[in-house]
Design an enzyme around this catalytic site. Structure first.
Site, PDB file in Angstrom:
ATOM      1  N   ASN A 406      42.682  35.417  37.781  1.00 23.61           N
ATOM      2  CA  ASN A 406      42.167  36.771  37.860  1.00 23.61           C
ATOM      3  C   ASN A 406      42.065  37.255  39.307  1.00 23.61           C
ATOM      4  O   ASN A 406      42.862  38.058  39.762  1.00 23.61           O
ATOM      5  CB  ASN A 406      40.809  36.837  37.151  1.00 23.61           C
ATOM      6  CG  ASN A 406      40.310  38.269  36.996  1.00 23.61           C
ATOM      7  OD1 ASN A 406      40.792  39.177  37.662  1.00 23.61           O
ATOM      8  ND2 ASN A 406      39.359  38.470  36.121  1.00 23.61           N
ATOM      9  N   ASP A 407      41.117  36.705  40.039  1.00 23.65           N
ATOM     10  CA  ASP A 407      40.909  37.195  41.406  1.00 23.65           C
ATOM     11  C   ASP A 407      42.120  36.963  42.303  1.00 23.65           C
ATOM     12  O   ASP A 407      42.391  37.768  43.195  1.00 23.65           O
ATOM     13  CB  ASP A 407      39.670  36.533  42.019  1.00 23.65           C
ATOM     14  CG  ASP A 407      38.399  36.945  41.283  1.00 23.65           C
ATOM     15  OD1 ASP A 407      38.350  38.097  40.811  1.00 23.65           O
ATOM     16  OD2 ASP A 407      37.474  36.121  41.175  1.00 23.65           O
ATOM     17  N   VAL A 408      42.879  35.879  42.056  1.00 21.93           N
ATOM     18  CA  VAL A 408      44.007  35.576  42.942  1.00 21.93           C
ATOM     19  C   VAL A 408      45.211  36.477  42.696  1.00 21.93           C
ATOM     20  O   VAL A 408      46.217  36.364  43.383  1.00 21.93           O
ATOM     21  CB  VAL A 408      44.445  34.086  42.840  1.00 21.93           C
ATOM     22  CG1 VAL A 408      43.329  33.161  43.285  1.00 21.93           C
ATOM     23  CG2 VAL A 408      44.921  33.757  41.452  1.00 21.93           C
TER      24      VAL A 408
END
Lengths: 480, 103
Positions: A406-408
């Site tokens: 997600n964040d990456v």
């Protein structure tokens, strides 16, 4: 002059460890390297038992080695690859607590430090200076401190990685950093007392270990799951440093060399992990990602622009694609989807498509986590790319499949300077022609912020369990 | 007789040990910088096994002449350190075999 055979043989061990770590720079030589390192360890044990003068209490040594060896072997052969982060944390803690006991045994024999030092000095034909055991005092205190922190910190890390219920909610303490600072000061004060008031050394040492255990707890409790790669690497480094310090306690060269090698390795990994998140170590350890107002933003970001898709539609997209990039994340580990991913890889490769895996350095819960899971299911080594390699060719990818990351893959890191993750190196999947995101829901990742990728024009959301979604995709691709 | 120090902790000796320590750190940094991300986990578990070297300290301290408590603590240290060593190497070997299959 007497020839110190034990120390010379320890030199051989040190070389074995160095060759071993060097072997780990390439998959082809890695197995040999590990065997070299293990042989060096065996030699170090043999030298310690049969070359060093002084009595050996076999009644302690033999059962100890048998019990510990059996426990280690059982744990190592039983563990699932998905549980590897916990396993590393556990072994780390073992090393730390063993160092604590070693220094403890030395403290109790502190008077013997003097006589031992005098004996050894006589051997070497040098003048014995009784003022010098303060060096051992400092080494003892540092071993107790680092070892204690490593043990309890690894314990908490284990619980968090194993998803214990108790750690599901925010586990940071009020005024956490104040507590940390207080405990550290207390540890340093009590630690110096080991040297300053040696008559009570045992008491000081015991107190120091208690403080160190508490410090390990308060340090790791506030740190969340996605920051675990940094924590594990750091604790790994600490367990090495603890071993190196215990080498100063008993004047043993092999402990110092191998302990510092491990310490260095852990520090490098820690630095690599921090760089991959564009955060400083201080920020990981003491900072909190500010996710205030994320809820309101989410509606704004997604507001009716999210398109969901089905296995059938994805299969058709894949059928048209020449290049497919798969981005695995922690979600792949949780849903144990790696075997299904392998089937997808095979199915697509057999149809003449180029399939690559884009692995972000901090994807998952430990350094190299995704690589291990993909290796477990026989994905060829040359199919695994890091973030930089992926980004150089991502624009030519027809389909990018994001599986539990997600964040990456959040483009905000690149485009929104106000974002909490601004500047973090990401995988630019949004530049692929079509992006498929497999996710249970629109819930945010660890950073707690919405991801504009989910609402992008070229993104399709495939809602569901990671493993089931990939299995369905494979079935649909086969039916084409 | 309880021998604790293997090397006389004189001023020059300490300086030599410190030299070894600092150079080893630098050496470690030099080697490890070249490890590719794919091998980060085996590197971690492999170096973790090496940190079980603390077993050497425990073996040195388990001496008949040392009295009950040092031996009791040495026993615990040996158990944990051996588990660390054996488990660490075994797990690393398992992982590396997976990487090698297609290297």
């Amino acid at each position: 002059m007497t020839i110190a055979w034990d120390i010379l043989l320890y030199l051989l061990c040190a070389v074995g460890f160095i060759v071993g770590i060097k072997g780990l720079t390439h998959p082809r030589s890695a197995v040999r390297g590990n065997l070299s390192s293990a042989s060096a360890m065996l030699l170090a044990i043999v030298v310690t038992l049969f070359v060093i003068r002084g009595g050996h209490n076999w009644f302690v040594i033999v059962p100890g080695i048998l019990i510990g060896g059996a426990a280690g072997a059982v744990m190592a052969t039983r563990v699932q690859m998905t549980a590897m982060p916990q396993m590393v944390a556990a072994f780390n803690g073992f090393g730390g607590v063993a160092s604590v006991f070693v220094a403890g045994a030395a403290v109790i024999g502190l008077d013997a430090v003097y006589s031992g030092a005098a004996e050894a000095a006589a051997d070497f034909g040098v003048e014995f200076d009784p003022a010098l055991p303060w060096i051992q005092g400092i080494a003892i205190a540092l071993t107790g401190l680092i070892g204690g922190v490593t043990f309890s910190g690894s314990g908490i890390a284990y619980g968090k990685l194993d998803e214990w219920k108790i750690f599901w909610k925010d586990t940071s303490l009020p005024a956490n950093q104040l507590i940390n600072a207080g405990l550290l000061v207390a540890a340093l004060v009590v630690g110096s007392l080991v040297t300053l008031v040696p008559s009570l050394a045992v008491v000081w040492y015991a107190l120091l270990v208690v403080i160190a255990l508490a410090l390990g707890l308060t340090l790791v409790l506030p740190i969340g799951g996605a920051d675990m790669p940094v924590v594990i690497a750091l604790l790994n480094s600490y367990s090495g440093l603890a071993a190196a310090k215990s080498g100063f306690v008993i004047g043993n060269t092999v402990l110092i060399v191998s302990g510092s090698l491990v310490g260095a390795s852990g520090l490098i990994l820690t630095a690599i992990m921090c760089r991959a998140m564009n955060r400083s170590l201080t920020n990981v350890l003491f900072g909190k990602i500010d996710a205030s107002g994320a809820k309101a933003d989410a509606d704004e970001v997604y507001g009716g622009r999210v398109k969901s898709t089905s296995a059938e539609e994805v299969a058709m997209l894949l059928d048209d694609a020449d290049r497919v990039v798969i981005v695995p994340g922690y979600g792949m580990a949780v849903s144990q989807a790696q075997h299904a991913v392998r089937d997808l890889y095979k199915e697509l490769s057999d149809r003449g498509k180029t399939v690559e895996f884009a692995v972000h350095p901090v994807a998952g819960r430990m350094p190299g986590h995704m690589n291990v899971l993909l290796a477990e299911v026989d994905i060829p080594y040359d199919r695994l790319l890091d973030d930089t390699q992926t980004n150089s060719t991502i624009e030519t990818a027809d389909v990018a499949i994001v599986l539990g990351a997600n964040d990456v893959v959040n483009p905000d890191a690149r485009e929104n300077p106000q974002s909490p993750i601004a500047g973090m190196p990401i995988i630019d999947v949004d530049k692929a022609r079509t992006v498929i995101v497999i996710k249970r829901s629109l819930s945010p990742g660890f950073a707690g912020i919405p991801n504009p990728l989910f609402a992008a024009d070229n993104t399709l959301m495939f809602f569901g369990d990671g493993k089931k979604a990939v299995v369905d995709m494979v079935a649909e691709v086969k039916d084409l | 007789m309880f021998v604790l120090a293997q090397v006389a902790m004189t001023g020059p000796t300490f300086a030599l040990l410190l030299t070894i320590f600092v150079l080893s750190i630098y050496l470690g940094v030099e080697i490890i910088t070249k490890v590719p991300p794919t091998l980060h986990t085996p590197l971690m578990s492999g170096s973790n096994a090496i940190s079980g070297i603390t077993i050497v300290g425990a073996l040195v301290l388990a001496q008949p002449g040392a009295g009950f408590w040092p031996n009791a603590l040495a026993f615990l240290a040996i158990v944990f350190a051996t588990a660390n060593v054996v488990g660490g190497y075994a797990v690393t070997h398992r992982m590396l075999k997976m990487f090698k299959k297609k290297g």
